[in-house]
Design a protein around this motif. Structure first.
Motif, PDB file in Angstrom:
ATOM      1  N   ALA A  91       0.830  -1.118   0.139  1.00 48.71           N
ATOM      2  CA  ALA A  91      -0.033   0.025  -0.115  1.00 48.71           C
ATOM      3  C   ALA A  91       0.915   1.351   0.138  1.00 48.71           C
ATOM      4  CB  ALA A  91      -0.957   0.093   1.097  1.00 48.71           C
ATOM      5  N   VAL A  92       0.687   2.159  -1.052  1.00 49.88           N
ATOM      6  CA  VAL A  92       1.593   3.282  -1.177  1.00 49.88           C
ATOM      7  C   VAL A  92       1.424   4.257  -0.111  1.00 49.88           C
ATOM      8  CG1 VAL A  92       2.064   5.145  -2.888  1.00 49.88           C
ATOM      9  CG2 VAL A  92       1.467   2.865  -3.679  1.00 49.88           C
ATOM     10  N   VAL A  93       0.178   4.500   0.323  1.00 48.64           N
ATOM     11  CA  VAL A  93      -0.133   5.586   1.506  1.00 48.64           C
ATOM     12  C   VAL A  93       0.631   5.500   2.567  1.00 48.64           C
ATOM     13  CG1 VAL A  93      -1.880   7.018   2.487  1.00 48.64           C
ATOM     14  CG2 VAL A  93      -2.137   6.341   0.086  1.00 48.64           C
ATOM     15  N   PRO A  94       0.381   4.375   3.373  1.00 55.08           N
ATOM     16  CA  PRO A  94       1.012   4.092   4.673  1.00 55.08           C
ATOM     17  C   PRO A  94       2.662   4.054   4.455  1.00 55.08           C
ATOM     18  CG  PRO A  94      -0.584   2.273   4.365  1.00 55.08           C
ATOM     19  CD  PRO A  94      -0.505   3.085   3.084  1.00 55.08           C
ATOM     20  N   LEU A  95       3.034   3.393   3.407  1.00 55.69           N
ATOM     21  CA  LEU A  95       4.522   3.477   3.023  1.00 55.69           C
ATOM     22  C   LEU A  95       5.144   4.891   2.872  1.00 55.69           C
ATOM     23  CD1 LEU A  95       6.964   1.455   2.405  1.00 55.69           C
ATOM     24  CD2 LEU A  95       6.326   2.268   0.194  1.00 55.69           C
ATOM     25  N   LEU A  96       4.433   5.550   2.165  1.00 57.12           N
ATOM     26  CA  LEU A  96       4.905   6.911   2.156  1.00 57.12           C
ATOM     27  C   LEU A  96       4.993   7.898   3.396  1.00 57.12           C
ATOM     28  CD1 LEU A  96       3.753   8.026  -1.351  1.00 57.12           C
ATOM     29  CD2 LEU A  96       6.143   7.384  -0.782  1.00 57.12           C
ATOM     30  N   CYS A  97       3.647   7.665   4.304  1.00 59.27           N
ATOM     31  CA  CYS A  97       3.477   8.171   5.301  1.00 59.27           C
ATOM     32  C   CYS A  97       4.403   7.887   6.466  1.00 59.27           C
ATOM     33  CB  CYS A  97       2.074   8.261   6.028  1.00 59.27           C
ATOM     34  SG  CYS A  97       0.697   9.053   4.788  1.00 59.27           S
ATOM     35  N   GLY A  98       5.002   6.378   6.418  1.00 62.75           N
ATOM     36  CA  GLY A  98       5.834   6.087   7.340  1.00 62.75           C
ATOM     37  C   GLY A  98       7.134   6.550   7.172  1.00 62.75           C
ATOM     38  N   LEU A  99       7.425   6.706   5.775  1.00 59.74           N
ATOM     39  CA  LEU A  99       8.759   7.247   5.599  1.00 59.74           C
ATOM     40  C   LEU A  99       8.840   8.935   6.026  1.00 59.74           C
ATOM     41  CD1 LEU A  99       9.537   6.167   1.862  1.00 59.74           C
ATOM     42  CD2 LEU A  99      10.796   5.802   4.287  1.00 59.74           C
ATOM     43  N   VAL A 100       7.775   9.582   5.745  1.00 63.87           N
ATOM     44  CA  VAL A 100       7.616  11.036   6.307  1.00 63.87           C
ATOM     45  C   VAL A 100       7.850  11.065   7.784  1.00 63.87           C
ATOM     46  CG1 VAL A 100       6.173  13.031   6.339  1.00 63.87           C
ATOM     47  CG2 VAL A 100       6.422  11.766   4.329  1.00 63.87           C
ATOM     48  N   LEU A 101       7.204  10.137   8.280  1.00 64.39           N
ATOM     49  CA  LEU A 101       7.236  10.252   9.865  1.00 64.39           C
ATOM     50  C   LEU A 101       8.585   9.974  10.455  1.00 64.39           C
ATOM     51  CD1 LEU A 101       3.939   8.587  10.838  1.00 64.39           C
ATOM     52  CD2 LEU A 101       4.565  10.849  11.625  1.00 64.39           C
ATOM     53  N   ILE A 102       9.280   9.099   9.664  1.00 66.96           N
ATOM     54  CA  ILE A 102      10.655   8.875  10.291  1.00 66.96           C
ATOM     55  C   ILE A 102      11.461   9.723   9.781  1.00 66.96           C
ATOM     56  CG2 ILE A 102      12.502   7.138   9.669  1.00 66.96           C
ATOM     57  CD1 ILE A 102      10.442   4.808   9.030  1.00 66.96           C
ATOM     58  N   VAL A 103      11.536  10.603   8.872  1.00 68.27           N
ATOM     59  CA  VAL A 103      12.290  11.724   8.372  1.00 68.27           C
ATOM     60  C   VAL A 103      12.048  13.008   9.106  1.00 68.27           C
ATOM     61  CG1 VAL A 103      13.426  12.745   6.655  1.00 68.27           C
ATOM     62  CG2 VAL A 103      12.996  10.501   6.253  1.00 68.27           C
ATOM     63  N   MET A 104      10.635  13.270   9.445  1.00 66.44           N
ATOM     64  CA  MET A 104      10.209  14.416   9.629  1.00 66.44           C
ATOM     65  C   MET A 104      10.911  15.032  10.991  1.00 66.44           C
ATOM     66  SD  MET A 104       6.212  15.546  10.386  1.00 66.44           S
ATOM     67  CE  MET A 104       5.973  14.220  11.588  1.00 66.44           C
ATOM     68  N   PRO A 105      11.267  14.383  12.162  1.00 70.77           N
ATOM     69  CA  PRO A 105      11.796  14.813  13.143  1.00 70.77           C
ATOM     70  C   PRO A 105      13.214  15.513  12.878  1.00 70.77           C
ATOM     71  CG  PRO A 105      10.754  12.692  13.813  1.00 70.77           C
ATOM     72  CD  PRO A 105      10.637  13.192  12.313  1.00 70.77           C
ATOM     73  N   TYR A 106      13.816  15.117  12.064  1.00 75.76           N
ATOM     74  CA  TYR A 106      15.172  15.794  11.806  1.00 75.76           C
ATOM     75  C   TYR A 106      15.171  17.094  11.116  1.00 75.76           C
ATOM     76  CZ  TYR A 106      16.819  10.995  12.231  1.00 75.76           C
ATOM     77  OH  TYR A 106      17.316   9.867  12.481  1.00 75.76           O
ATOM     78  N   PHE A 107      13.959  17.329  10.640  1.00 79.88           N
ATOM     79  CA  PHE A 107      13.726  18.828  10.081  1.00 79.88           C
ATOM     80  C   PHE A 107      12.960  19.861  10.666  1.00 79.88           C
ATOM     81  CE2 PHE A 107      14.719  15.763   6.265  1.00 79.88           C
ATOM     82  CZ  PHE A 107      15.871  16.336   5.953  1.00 79.88           C
ATOM     83  N   ILE A 108      12.112  19.204  11.846  1.00 83.85           N
ATOM     84  CA  ILE A 108      11.234  20.062  12.384  1.00 83.85           C
ATOM     85  C   ILE A 108      11.893  20.152  13.814  1.00 83.85           C
ATOM     86  CG2 ILE A 108       8.979  20.604  13.196  1.00 83.85           C
ATOM     87  CD1 ILE A 108       8.069  18.895  10.861  1.00 83.85           C
ATOM     88  N   PRO A 109      12.385  21.258  14.198  1.00 85.75           N
ATOM     89  CA  PRO A 109      13.108  21.574  15.630  1.00 85.75           C
ATOM     90  C   PRO A 109      11.972  21.989  16.824  1.00 85.75           C
ATOM     91  CG  PRO A 109      13.598  23.369  14.233  1.00 85.75           C
ATOM     92  CD  PRO A 109      12.980  22.543  13.411  1.00 85.75           C
ATOM     93  N   ASN A 110      10.766  22.670  16.136  1.00 87.67           N
ATOM     94  CA  ASN A 110       9.998  23.028  17.244  1.00 87.67           C
ATOM     95  C   ASN A 110       9.041  22.040  17.736  1.00 87.67           C
ATOM     96  OD1 ASN A 110       8.090  24.486  18.566  1.00 87.67           O
ATOM     97  ND2 ASN A 110       7.436  25.951  16.902  1.00 87.67           N
ATOM     98  N   ALA A 111       8.825  21.692  19.032  1.00 80.90           N
ATOM     99  CA  ALA A 111       8.025  20.549  19.371  1.00 80.90           C
ATOM    100  C   ALA A 111       6.396  20.772  19.131  1.00 80.90           C
ATOM    101  CB  ALA A 111       8.242  20.387  20.920  1.00 80.90           C
ATOM    102  N   ALA A 112       6.066  21.883  19.278  1.00 77.11           N
ATOM    103  CA  ALA A 112       4.499  22.045  19.008  1.00 77.11           C
ATOM    104  C   ALA A 112       4.251  21.996  17.381  1.00 77.11           C
ATOM    105  CB  ALA A 112       4.086  23.447  19.392  1.00 77.11           C
ATOM    106  N   LEU A 113       5.047  22.207  16.643  1.00 81.75           N
ATOM    107  CA  LEU A 113       4.973  21.993  15.328  1.00 81.75           C
ATOM    108  C   LEU A 113       5.149  20.510  14.852  1.00 81.75           C
ATOM    109  CD1 LEU A 113       4.381  23.359  12.643  1.00 81.75           C
ATOM    110  CD2 LEU A 113       6.913  23.677  12.321  1.00 81.75           C
ATOM    111  N   LEU A 114       6.136  20.040  15.512  1.00 80.44           N
ATOM    112  CA  LEU A 114       6.179  18.517  15.300  1.00 80.44           C
ATOM    113  C   LEU A 114       5.039  17.801  15.633  1.00 80.44           C
ATOM    114  CD1 LEU A 114       8.123  16.192  14.435  1.00 80.44           C
ATOM    115  CD2 LEU A 114       8.931  16.233  16.865  1.00 80.44           C
TER     116      LEU A 114
END
Length: 62
Positions: free
Chosen positions: A23-46
């Protein structure tokens, strides 16, 4: 730091589920969730972005 681990774990679950079910949607969302904390330093925005990306596979199914 704890939020990064939490969203990384959720992302890993989505990624593994998406890869196993081919399934493409969970796969891509999983990748985004894994990588996202590296690029968003603000806790509330995260939290806002993490909850939004985590909800995408629930509402958008292919």
């Amino acid at each position: 730091m704890l939020l990064s681990v939490l969203f990384g774990a959720i992302g890993s679950g989505y990624f593994l589920y998406g890869r196993k079910q081919q399934a493409v949607v969970p796969l891509l969302c999983g990748l985004v969730l894994i990588v996202m904390p590296y690029f968003i330093p603000n806790a509330a925005l995260l939290v806002v972005a993490g909850v939004a990306v985590s909800a995408i596979p629930y509402f958008y199914r292919i």
